[in-house]
Each structure stands twice: as C-alpha cells, then as structure tokens.
Design an enzyme around this catalytic site. Structure first.
Site, mmCIF file in Angstrom:
data_model
loop_
_atom_site.group_PDB
_atom_site.id
_atom_site.type_symbol
_atom_site.label_atom_id
_atom_site.label_comp_id
_atom_site.label_asym_id
_atom_site.label_seq_id
_atom_site.Cartn_x
_atom_site.Cartn_y
_atom_site.Cartn_z
ATOM 1 N N ASP A 1 0.848 -1.197 0.000
ATOM 2 C CA ASP A 1 0.000 0.000 0.000
ATOM 3 C C ASP A 1 0.883 1.247 0.000
ATOM 4 O OD1 ASP A 1 -2.146 -1.693 0.127
ATOM 5 O OD2 ASP A 1 -2.760 -1.154 2.164
ATOM 6 N N LYS B 1 -6.041 -7.175 -0.042
ATOM 7 C CA LYS B 1 -7.137 -7.705 0.771
ATOM 8 C C LYS B 1 -6.857 -9.131 1.263
ATOM 9 C CE LYS B 1 -10.540 -4.772 -1.442
ATOM 10 N NZ LYS B 1 -10.547 -3.762 -0.380
ATOM 11 N N ASN C 1 -20.320 -4.976 0.966
ATOM 12 C CA ASN C 1 -20.822 -3.753 1.597
ATOM 13 C C ASN C 1 -22.013 -3.284 0.753
ATOM 14 O OD1 ASN C 1 -19.780 -2.368 -0.617
ATOM 15 N ND2 ASN C 1 -17.926 -1.710 0.455
ATOM 16 N N GLY D 1 -21.000 -0.326 7.373
ATOM 17 C CA GLY D 1 -20.137 0.654 8.047
ATOM 18 C C GLY D 1 -20.566 0.899 9.480
ATOM 19 N N GLY E 1 -12.707 -3.770 6.736
ATOM 20 C CA GLY E 1 -13.483 -4.857 6.125
ATOM 21 C C GLY E 1 -12.707 -6.166 6.170
ATOM 22 N N ASP E 2 -11.409 -6.092 5.927
ATOM 23 C CA ASP E 2 -10.595 -7.315 5.948
ATOM 24 C C ASP E 2 -10.558 -7.912 7.352
ATOM 25 O OD1 ASP E 2 -9.999 -6.971 3.249
ATOM 26 O OD2 ASP E 2 -8.346 -5.612 3.720
HETATM 27 O O1 RIB Z 1 -9.089 -3.648 2.024
HETATM 28 C C1 RIB Z 1 -8.013 -2.767 2.118
HETATM 29 C C2 RIB Z 1 -7.004 -3.076 1.078
HETATM 30 O O2 RIB Z 1 -7.543 -2.846 -0.184
HETATM 31 C C3 RIB Z 1 -5.764 -2.230 1.149
HETATM 32 O O3 RIB Z 1 -4.794 -2.741 2.024
HETATM 33 C C4 RIB Z 1 -5.312 -2.187 -0.284
HETATM 34 O O4 RIB Z 1 -4.252 -3.047 -0.526
HETATM 35 C C5 RIB Z 1 -6.527 -2.563 -1.097
HETATM 36 O O5 RIB Z 1 -6.324 -3.664 -1.829
#
Ligand code: RIB
Length: 292
Positions: free
Chosen positions: A13, A40, A183, A212, A241-242
C-alpha cells in the site's frame, strides 16, 4: 486451532495523507507518504493469524523489493507462505491510497496478483482440502474464484467470498459460497435494483451486508437483523473490512453461531481502525476478547 486458507492478493500500500483530495487536473501538497503491507488477501490472512488461527496464504508477488517485504511481513505475522510464489519479471501488486477528509480512496494495480490462476491453485489442492474455512476476495482473476466455487462444491468445503472490489458475480459462485460479505455498494452491483430484504430472505445466514457505522445486516431464517457496529474514534479505516471478514471466518470456523461471530467481527474491525495502515491496528485475540 482452526485452519484458514486465504486465496487472494498480497500487495504494497502506497499511502498519502492529505487534507483534501485533488480534483481532476489539480495538484495539491500532501502531508505524508508511507508504504505499508496490504492487499485484501494478505490483510485477511494477517488478521486471522493475529486472532489465533493457523493460516496459509495462496498468492503471488512480483520480482521486486515489495515482493520480498510482503513475504517477510506475512511470515512475521505467523502466516504460512509455502504457496506464495514470486512471478519472474513482474511487479508486485500495489494499492495507491489517499487518506483525506476522514476516509480513504484506493486504486489497485494488480501486478502479480493477476497470476493467482486456477492452474496455480492446482499446486495447493492439498492445503485447500484441509482448510476449515477458505477465504477469497476479488483482487485476483475471476476464473480463480470460479475454480474455488467448483472446488468447494465438489469437496463440500466452507468458503467465504468477500466480493471486494465490486463486480458482478455468476449465480454458480453465489450459490456455492457459504458466506457472502458485500458492503452496500458491492451489494448494489451484485444484485442491481432487487429489493434488499427480498434478496436477504433468499440467502439466510449467508448474505451478510456490511453497512459501516450502522453494523451488519442479515436474515437469520426468521427475522432481518442488524448486528450493530462499535463506536470508536477512527484513525484509518483501511483494512476494517478485511479484519471483519477474517474475524468472522475464524469465529464461525471455531463453531460460534452467526450472531455471536458477527459481534466478535464487529469488535475486531472497530479496534482495527484505531491505528494507521491496513494491518497496523488489527487486533490480537486477547485485545478483542478483553474489550467485549
Ligand atoms: O481492504 C483494504 C485493502 O484494499 C488495502 O490494504 C489495499 O491493498 C486494497 O487492496
């Protein structure tokens, strides 16, 4: 210890923080720039490992320093990288993130993540068969997700599809998935103009719409329910979200009921946004349980 296998993206990122976003044709001066591990798939793998699961990642990185850092970071978080291969003469995936006005905007360049192909997955069939839960997102090729859908149907495996970033998905994939976690925006792309409540009724205890700050909406077979989110002061919502998906997957793999697993996942996600970076705030099991 439950076994989670993540099939997905592992990226770097590139994060700019700024007071506002540039309009088309405009140049702005930003506040800071940092590179932090993301993607993700890798985010979900790290989140699940911090929560105490035995996690293997199936993914690919580029032949560059980002690729080395991504693999080191996964290892450092206790994720098995036996199936994270380097693709020669290819760049690692990158996510170009702007943090401004309390939210993020992201452009993903898939790079080596586009090489997580069905034929690559063939090499990892043995660990896929052993998984208590397989987790998949949409930063890898569509045919790979279709392969997982067929594989899980054939071998009766439980799998969670986090349909992000949004795109239309085949009915076969939707039917095969054990859990779908769009979402609101992703839900609209998946199901178009269909009435939300009617769609939820079609997929009881399977379709979990994340809304959210509002929480998570699902149909429990009798009623449409919302499991409320926890309120915290956000620093960076990237990766929330992850964290939610990983925590939910770990909790249901451990045998928790859906509502309880959603509460656990909401709590983990709320903690994750209190620090900078997609993985920066992902909590340990102790941190989640100590705060419920
Ligand atoms: O869900 C967040 C992620 O989405 C970030 O870390 C980025 O890499 C994007 O893929």
């Amino acid at each position: 210890m439950v076994s989670i296998v993540v099939v997905g993206s592992a990226s770097m990122d590139l994060v700019v923080t700024a007071n506002s976003r540039p309009k088309a044709g405009e140049t702005l001066i930003g506040e800071s720039f940092q590179t932090v591990p993301g993607g993700k798939g890798a985010n979900q793998a790290v989140a699940a490992a911090r929560l105490g699961a035995d996690v293997s990642m199936i993914g690919r990185v580029g032949e560059d320093t980002f690729g080395e850092e991504i693999i080191d970071n996964l290892k450092g978080n206790g994720v098995s990288v036996d199936y994270v291969e380097t693709v020669p003469q290819t760049a690692s995936g990158t996510a170009h993130i702007t943090l401004a006005e309390g939210d993020n905007s992201i452009i993903v360049v898939k790079g080596a993540n586009d090489e997580v192909s069905p034929s690559y997955l063939e090499k990892a069939v043995s660990i896929l068969k052993k998984a208590d839960m397989i987790m998949v997102q949409q930063e890898i090729p569509e045919e790979t997700i279709e392969y997982i859908a067929g594989f899980c149907k054939q071998f009766n495996k439980r799998w969670l599809l986090n349909p992000a970033p949004a795109r239309r998905i085949s009915n076969e994939v939707i039917e095969s998935a054990t859990f779908l976690t769009p979402n609101e925006h992703e839900f609209a792309i998946m199901f178009g103009e269909e009435d939300r409540s009617k769609v939820l009724v079609r997929f009881p205890n399977k379709l979990l719409i994340t809304e959210g700050k509002n929480g998570v909406r699902y149909f429990n077979g009798i009623n449409e329910e919302i499991v409320p989110a926890y309120t915290v002061e956000p620093v960076d919502t990237t990766g929330a979200g992850d964290t939610f998906n990983a925590a939910f997957a770990v909790a249901v793999a451990e045998g928790k009921q859906i509502a309880e697993a959603l509460r656990f996942a909401n709590r983990a996600a709320s903690i994750s946004i209190t620090k900078f970076g997609a993985q920066g705030g992902m909590p340990t099991r102790e941190e989640v349980e100590g705060s419920i």
